[in-house]
Design a protein around this motif. Structure first.
Motif, PDB file in Angstrom:
ATOM      1  N   UNK A 232      63.853   9.097  56.086  1.00 49.52           N
ATOM      2  CA  UNK A 232      64.410   8.213  55.064  1.00 49.52           C
ATOM      3  C   UNK A 232      63.410   7.123  54.684  1.00 49.52           C
ATOM      4  N   UNK A 234      60.167   7.269  54.686  1.00 47.76           N
ATOM      5  CA  UNK A 234      59.125   7.814  53.831  1.00 47.76           C
ATOM      6  C   UNK A 234      59.622   8.030  52.407  1.00 47.76           C
ATOM      7  N   UNK A 235      60.881   8.440  52.269  1.00 50.89           N
ATOM      8  CA  UNK A 235      61.481   8.595  50.928  1.00 50.89           C
ATOM      9  C   UNK A 235      61.579   7.228  50.246  1.00 50.89           C
ATOM     10  N   UNK A 236      62.029   6.210  50.987  1.00 52.79           N
ATOM     11  CA  UNK A 236      62.128   4.860  50.420  1.00 52.79           C
ATOM     12  C   UNK A 236      60.758   4.363  49.963  1.00 52.79           C
TER      13      UNK A 236
ATOM     14  N   UNK B 183      59.314  14.940  52.055  1.00 52.45           N
ATOM     15  CA  UNK B 183      58.272  13.929  52.257  1.00 52.45           C
ATOM     16  C   UNK B 183      56.875  14.528  52.140  1.00 52.45           C
ATOM     17  N   UNK B 215      59.249  11.888  45.567  1.00 48.36           N
ATOM     18  CA  UNK B 215      59.752  10.972  44.534  1.00 48.36           C
ATOM     19  C   UNK B 215      58.799  10.783  43.349  1.00 48.36           C
ATOM     20  N   UNK B 232      70.340  10.830  51.712  1.00 48.03           N
ATOM     21  CA  UNK B 232      68.999  10.653  51.145  1.00 48.03           C
ATOM     22  C   UNK B 232      69.058  10.481  49.636  1.00 48.03           C
ATOM     23  N   UNK B 235      69.951   6.962  48.774  1.00 42.34           N
ATOM     24  CA  UNK B 235      68.812   6.063  49.006  1.00 42.34           C
ATOM     25  C   UNK B 235      67.804   6.206  47.856  1.00 42.34           C
ATOM     26  N   UNK B 239      66.913   3.251  45.284  1.00 40.12           N
ATOM     27  CA  UNK B 239      65.524   2.779  45.316  1.00 40.12           C
ATOM     28  C   UNK B 239      64.929   2.790  43.915  1.00 40.12           C
TER      29      UNK B 239
END
Lengths: 328, 328
Positions: A232, A234-236, B183, B215, B232, B235, B239
Motif C-alpha cells: 500500500x 508503494x501505491x501511495x 507496484x 499509478x 488499494x 487508497x 491519493x
C-alpha cells in the motif's frame, strides 16, 4: 567530518551524475567528505574543477551489480562491486552512511548482511521523506514505502517507535504524530491487517499515535509519520509522485505555449509550478532510507539527476548525525 | 425517454442542490425525465423556473436514511426513505437508473436486496470513472474503488469481463485495455493476491489484459480499466484526487495573491488550473457506479455541488442506455 560512502556506479546516468552531485553536496556542506566507489579513471574524469581533493577518497571496485542481476546472488557473488564495498565501508567504520541510486533489492540485502538489523526490528522497512502543503509540518516519513509487501501488524508498531526516534531529529519535532494509513478515520475502518495494527498502536505508550489517516489528511500535514504495509505504501508513493509530476507538467506545457500572454507573468507562474514539481517529485529531498539497519543507508531514484543526487547525499549526511541510529 | 430516479435527500447540501442539479441535466439533455423522491413541498420549492414539469414526477418519501444509521438496519427498516424508494422504482421498471449522494453502504445493500446481482458476480464492486492526461484515452474505470476490502483474485476476473462490456459503450473503445494495479510491471511483482489475480487474468480469453500497471502509467492513459481490491483502490482514488485538489488549489492561492502580475495573463492561467481541478477532482464526471447490479446505480460524493450532481445525473443517463446492463 561526516564521511559518506558513495556508489558512483548505480543509477541510470552513471558516474558523471553521481560524482558531480556528491561534489555539489561537499561544496554546500564543508564538514562533508566522500569515499567514491567505482572506476578510479572514470571518477577522476568526472570530478569537477571545484572539487576539494582533501575531502575526496577514491576506492576501486569492479564486477558491478546491475538491475538485471538476481539481488541475492549478486550481493553474495559480487563482493567487489561499488554497492557491496560501499556498504562494507560503513560496517567497518570507514564511513558514516551510504548512498546509492542502484538496485534497491541488492542494497537492502547487502545492508542486512554486512551491517545488520537493529534489535527489535524483524524486517527493515523503506522510508520515503515526503512533502506536504503545510508550513508547520512540511514533511512526513512514509514507512513502509515498499520493502515488505508481506507485512505484519507488529512490524508497524516497531516502525512507529524507531521512526519516531529518527523523526524527532530529522524533522525537528518533539512528539512526532503517528498515523495509520487507512480508507477512513474511524477505528473500525479497513481490513483485518489495519484493525490489528490499530489495536497494537493504540496500546503503544511510547509513540504519539493519532489514529487512522487518509491520503488527503496526510498531504495537508496532519502527521509526521505514516505507517502502512509495503504494498500500500508503494501505491501511495507512486500515486502522489505520479499525480504531481504528470498534472503539473501537463499544466506547464499548456501554459507555456500560450503565445499571446505577458511573458513576465508567465515566468513567475512557471517558476511557482516548477518549484512544486521539484518539491512533490522529491527532487528537493532526494532519496529515502532504510529503517532498521544499524547505520543510515540512503537509496535514491535510478533516474536521479545531479541535483537530486546532491540532495540525497545531504540527506545521508543529516542521517549520519541522527542519534536514533546510535542510541536505539 | 430515459427515466432517472433521484434521491433528493442524500448528500451534504440537501434538496436544493440535488433538484437544481437534476433540472440542469434535464435542460441539457431533452430525452431525460426525473422521478424525485423526498418531501414534495421541499422539492417543489427547489424546482428552478426553467423546469419542464412534463418531465418531472415527485414521489413522497419520509423516514430518511442518514450517515449515522447502521446501513443494513436502515435499509431493512426505512422502507419509505428516498433511497430505498428510488432503488425500488428501478427494480419495478418505473425508472432506468438511480442516483444518490447519500450513504454508499446503504445504497450498495439496498441495490443488492431490491434489484439483485448479475449472474457471475459474487460481490458487486464500486467503479470510479477517473481522468487521465491522455487525449486518446481520457478516462479509465477503477474497479474496485472501495466496496470490497476483503477481495478475492477471482472477483477481479469477473470485474474485468463485466467492466469491459460497460467500457466499450461508456468510453467508446472497441477493446478496452485491462490492467492490474501493482507496484511494478513484471508478472512476478506484488503479493500473493496480485500473483493469483495476474494468473487468472492472463487465462481470461474474453478480455484484453495488458498486465500489471503502476499509478503513473494509469494517469498517462495506458489502459481503460484498472483492477484492484477495494482497499488499494480506495487508497489510489483518494491519493490521486487528494493530490490534484490540494496541489492545484495551493498553486492557485499562491498565484492569485501576486499583486504585480498582468491580470489578463493570470486569468488565463487560473482558468487552466481550475479546469484541471474540476477534471481531477471528478467534478466533470460526477459519480461512480456499482458494477454487478442488474441496473445502473450511480453514487456521487456527499459534497457534490449542483454542477457535480448534474454531471452524475448525466452519467446515470449514459449508463441507462448501456447494453451491458441488459445483455450481460
Amino acid at each position: 567530518m561526516i564521511k559518506i560512502a558513495v556508489d558512483t556506479v548505480g543509477g541510470d546516468f552513471g558516474v558523471n551524475t553521481t560524482v558531480y552531485g556528491a561534489c555539489l553536496a561537499m561544496e554546500e556542506q564543508k564538514d562533508l567528505s566522500c569515499l567514491f566507489f567505482g572506476s578510479p579513471r572514470e571518477i577522476k574524469a568526472a570530478l569537477p574543477e571545484f572539487s576539494d581533493m582533501n575531502r575526496v577518497k577514491i576506492i576501486e571496485s569492479n564486477n558491478e551489480i546491475t538491475d538485471d542481476d538476481h539481488a541475492l546472488k549478486a550481493v553474495r557473488r559480487k563482493q567487489n562491486s561499488a554497492l557491496v564495498r560501499g556498504i562494507k565501508a560503513v560496517s567497518e567504520g570507514q564511513a558514516d552512511s551510504f548512498i546509492s541510486a542502484g538496485s534497491s533489492g541488492a542494497i537492502y540485502l547487502a545492508s542486512m548482511f554486512y551491517i545488520g538489523t537493529i534489535e527489535g526490528i524483524e524486517r527493515p522497512a523503506a522510508v520515503s521523506i515526503l512533502p506536504t502543503v503545510s508550513k508547520e509540518s512540511p514533511y512526513y516519513l512514509l514507512i513502509d514505502a515498499g520493502a515488505n509487501i508481506a507485512s505484519k501488524p507488529k512490524y508497524l508498531s516497531d516502525y512507529g517507535k524507531f521512526g519516531s526516534a529518527i523523526a524527532k531529529q530529522l524533522l525537528g519535532v518533539t512528539e512526532p504524530r503517528v498515523g495509520l494509513l487507512n480508507i477512513g478515520t474511524e477505528p473500525s475502518k479497513g481490513d483485518d491487517f489495519r484493525k490489528a495494527a490499530y489495536a497494537n498502536l493504540e496500546n503503544e505508550q511510547t509513540i504519539n499515535f493519532i489514529g487512522n489517516v487518509e491520503p488527503t489528511d496526510i498531504l495537508k500535514g496532519t502527521n509526521e509519520i505514516v505507517l502502512t504495509d509495503g504494498f500500500t505504501g508503494n501505491i501511495l508513493l507512486k500515486s502522489v509522485e505520479g499525480t504531481s509530476q504528470i498534472l503539473l507538467n501537463d499544466l506547464l506545457a499548456v501554459i507555456t505555449t500560450e503565445e499571446s500572454l505577458d511573458k513576465k507573468t508567465l515566468a513567475v507562474v512557471e517558476r511557482a509550478i516548477q518549484q512544486r514539481v521539484n518539491r512533490f517529485t522529491n527532487e528537493d529531498i532526494g532519496g529515502g532510507f532504510i529503517l532498521g539497519i544499524k547505520a543510515p543507508i540512503v537509496i535514491t531514484h535510478g533516474s536521479a539527476d545531479e541535483k537530486m543526487f546532491k540532495n540525497s547525499v545531504l540527506t545521508a549526511a543529516r542521517l549520519a548525525v541522527n542519534n536514533a541510529f546510535k542510541d536505539y
